[in-house]
Scaffold this motif. Structure first.
Motif, PDB file in Angstrom:
ATOM      1  N   GLU A 196       0.837  -1.210   0.000  1.00 53.45           N
ATOM      2  CA  GLU A 196       0.000   0.000   0.000  1.00 53.45           C
ATOM      3  C   GLU A 196       0.875   1.265   0.000  1.00 53.45           C
ATOM      4  OE1 GLU A 196      -3.145   0.509  -0.372  1.00 53.45           O
ATOM      5  OE2 GLU A 196      -3.889  -1.535  -0.193  1.00 53.45           O
ATOM      6  N   MET A 214     -11.359   5.829   6.981  1.00 50.84           N
ATOM      7  CA  MET A 214     -11.697   4.851   5.945  1.00 50.84           C
ATOM      8  C   MET A 214     -12.933   5.335   5.189  1.00 50.84           C
ATOM      9  SD  MET A 214     -10.457   1.893   4.923  1.00 50.84           S
ATOM     10  CE  MET A 214      -9.668   0.992   6.270  1.00 50.84           C
ATOM     11  N   PRO A 215     -12.824   5.475   3.848  1.00 47.83           N
ATOM     12  CA  PRO A 215     -13.987   5.944   3.075  1.00 47.83           C
ATOM     13  C   PRO A 215     -15.140   4.939   3.128  1.00 47.83           C
ATOM     14  CG  PRO A 215     -11.978   5.961   1.744  1.00 47.83           C
ATOM     15  CD  PRO A 215     -11.678   5.207   2.993  1.00 47.83           C
ATOM     16  N   ALA A 275     -16.902   4.515  -2.434  1.00 46.97           N
ATOM     17  CA  ALA A 275     -15.617   5.063  -2.876  1.00 46.97           C
ATOM     18  C   ALA A 275     -14.763   3.987  -3.542  1.00 46.97           C
ATOM     19  CB  ALA A 275     -14.873   5.650  -1.690  1.00 46.97           C
ATOM     20  N   GLU A 276     -14.090   4.394  -4.616  1.00 46.37           N
ATOM     21  CA  GLU A 276     -13.226   3.447  -5.322  1.00 46.37           C
ATOM     22  C   GLU A 276     -11.753   3.690  -5.012  1.00 46.37           C
ATOM     23  OE1 GLU A 276     -14.247   2.871  -9.486  1.00 46.37           O
ATOM     24  OE2 GLU A 276     -16.300   3.460  -9.022  1.00 46.37           O
ATOM     25  N   ARG A 326      -8.483   4.420   0.359  1.00 48.34           N
ATOM     26  CA  ARG A 326      -8.403   3.527   1.527  1.00 48.34           C
ATOM     27  C   ARG A 326      -6.978   3.175   1.926  1.00 48.34           C
ATOM     28  NH1 ARG A 326     -12.795   1.741  -1.345  1.00 48.34           N
ATOM     29  NH2 ARG A 326     -14.760   1.842  -0.213  1.00 48.34           N
ATOM     30  N   GLY A 327      -6.011   3.489   1.066  1.00 50.91           N
ATOM     31  CA  GLY A 327      -4.653   3.011   1.277  1.00 50.91           C
ATOM     32  C   GLY A 327      -4.043   3.394   2.620  1.00 50.91           C
ATOM     33  N   LEU A 367      -5.793   1.883   5.563  1.00 56.13           N
ATOM     34  CA  LEU A 367      -5.492   0.450   5.637  1.00 56.13           C
ATOM     35  C   LEU A 367      -4.108   0.228   6.261  1.00 56.13           C
ATOM     36  CD1 LEU A 367      -6.735  -2.270   4.907  1.00 56.13           C
ATOM     37  CD2 LEU A 367      -5.813  -2.025   2.600  1.00 56.13           C
TER      38      LEU A 367
END
Lengths: 142, 110
Positions: free
Chosen positions: A50, A101-102, A106-107, A110-111, A114
Motif C-alpha cells: 500500500e 476509511m472511506p 468510494a473506489e 483507503r490506502g 489500511l
C-alpha cells in the motif's frame, strides 16, 4: 544494536511495474526469515505494498527528474520495519496522520487508512528531497 | 495476474489468478466492461487463486460492482482467500461485496 536477521532493499523508477518487484522482494525476505508467522507476513506485506503504491500513484516530482521508489525492509527478532521512500518528490501537503476509511461507494482513498490498521506504527520523515514512510510491526505473533 | 472469463447459463464467471493490485486492477475493470458490453451483467469473480489484493484491487472490484448494477445485474465474489478476506474486513467492504463459498453458489439462489 538489535540484530537484523534479514533485509531487502530496492530503488528504482516509481512506475507501476515496481510494485511487482516489491512483491518479489517481500517473498524473498520471507524465505530468508522463515520464523515470521504467516499472519505477520500477510499484514505487513499488505501495508508495504500500500505504501509503495501510494508513492507510485501520488508522488509528484520536484524537478524534471522522475521520482524514484525506495524500499528498505528489515526483520529483527521482535520487529518488522519498512522504510518506503519517494526520492526527488515534493513534500505531500497536508500529511494526513489520521486518515478515515472511506464509505462503501468510494473506489479509492483507503490506502493510508489500511496501512494504519495493519501495522503498529507509521511515521513520516522529510529529508533532502525525500519523503519516507516508516512502517513497523511488533511484537510478532506466535 | 491472469484474468479470463466464461459465460455460463445465467451469469459470467471471471477467474482472477495472482495479485490484484495497481498493475492488474485496470485489467479487471476492462474485462468486466467487456463482459457487460457483451450483454452479461450478472458476474461472479472467482478469487480462489487470488493470493493478494490491495486497496487498488478493492477499488476495482467496487467499480466493477457499480458497472454491473448499472447494467441491471450484480457482481459477487467467490472462494475468498485469507489475505483478501482481511482487506475486505478491515475496510468493512465485506458488507458491500457479497462473498460466496464457490462461484457456482454465487448466483445459485436466483
Amino acid at each position: 544494536m538489535t540484530e537484523v536477521l534479514a533485509r531487502r532493499t530496492m530503488r528504482q523508477a516509481a512506475r507501476p511495474q515496481a510494485i511487482e518487484d516489491v512483491h518479489a522482494e517481500l517473498d524473498s525476505l520471507w524465505d530468508a526469515a522463515s520464523f515470521v508467522p504467516d499472519m505477520d507476513r500477510m499484514t505487513f506485506a499488505t501495508a508495504v505494498i500500500e505504501a509503495a503504491s501510494n508513492v507510485v500513484q501520488h508522488a509528484v516530482p520536484e524537478s524534471t527528474e522522475p521520482v524514484e521508489l525506495g524500499v528498505d525492509i528489515s526483520v529483527t527478532p521482535a520487529r518488522l520495519e519498512a522504510r518506503v521512500s519517494a526520492f526527488g518528490a515534493v513534500c505531500p501537503d497536508p500529511i494526513d496522520t489520521d486518515p478515515v476509511m472511506p464509505g462503501g461507494e468510494a473506489e479509492s482513498g483507503r490506502g493510508l487508512a489500511l496501512i494504519r490498521a495493519l501495522v503498529t506504527t507509521v511515521t513520516f520523515k522529510r529529508q533532502d528531497g525525500t519523503n519516507t514512510w516508516i512502517l513497523s510491526k511488533s511484537p510478532l505473533h506466535d | 495476474m491472469d484474468l479470463s472469463y466464461e459465460v455460463k447459463d445465467s451469469y459470467a464467471e471471471i477467474t482472477a489468478a495472482g495479485r490484484l493490485n495497481m498493475v492488474s486492477a485496470p485489467k479487471l475493470r476492462d474485462m468486466v466492461a467487456e463482459v457487460v458490453a457483451k450483454g452479461t451483467s450478472r458476474i461472479v469473480v472467482n478469487l480462489e487463486q487470488t493470493a493478494f489484493m490491495d486497496s487498488s484491487g478493492l477499488g476495482a472490484l467496487i467499480g466493477c460492482l457499480k458497472a454491473a448494477r448499472q447494467a441491471g445485474g450484480d457482481l459477487r465474489i467467490a472462494s475468498v482467500q485469507p489475505q483478501v478476506q482481511m482487506v475486505l474486513g478491515l475496510t468493512s467492504m465485506d458488507k458491500v461485496l457479497t462473498s460466496y463459498p464457490s462461484a457456482a453458489e454465487a448466483f445459485g439462489d436466483d
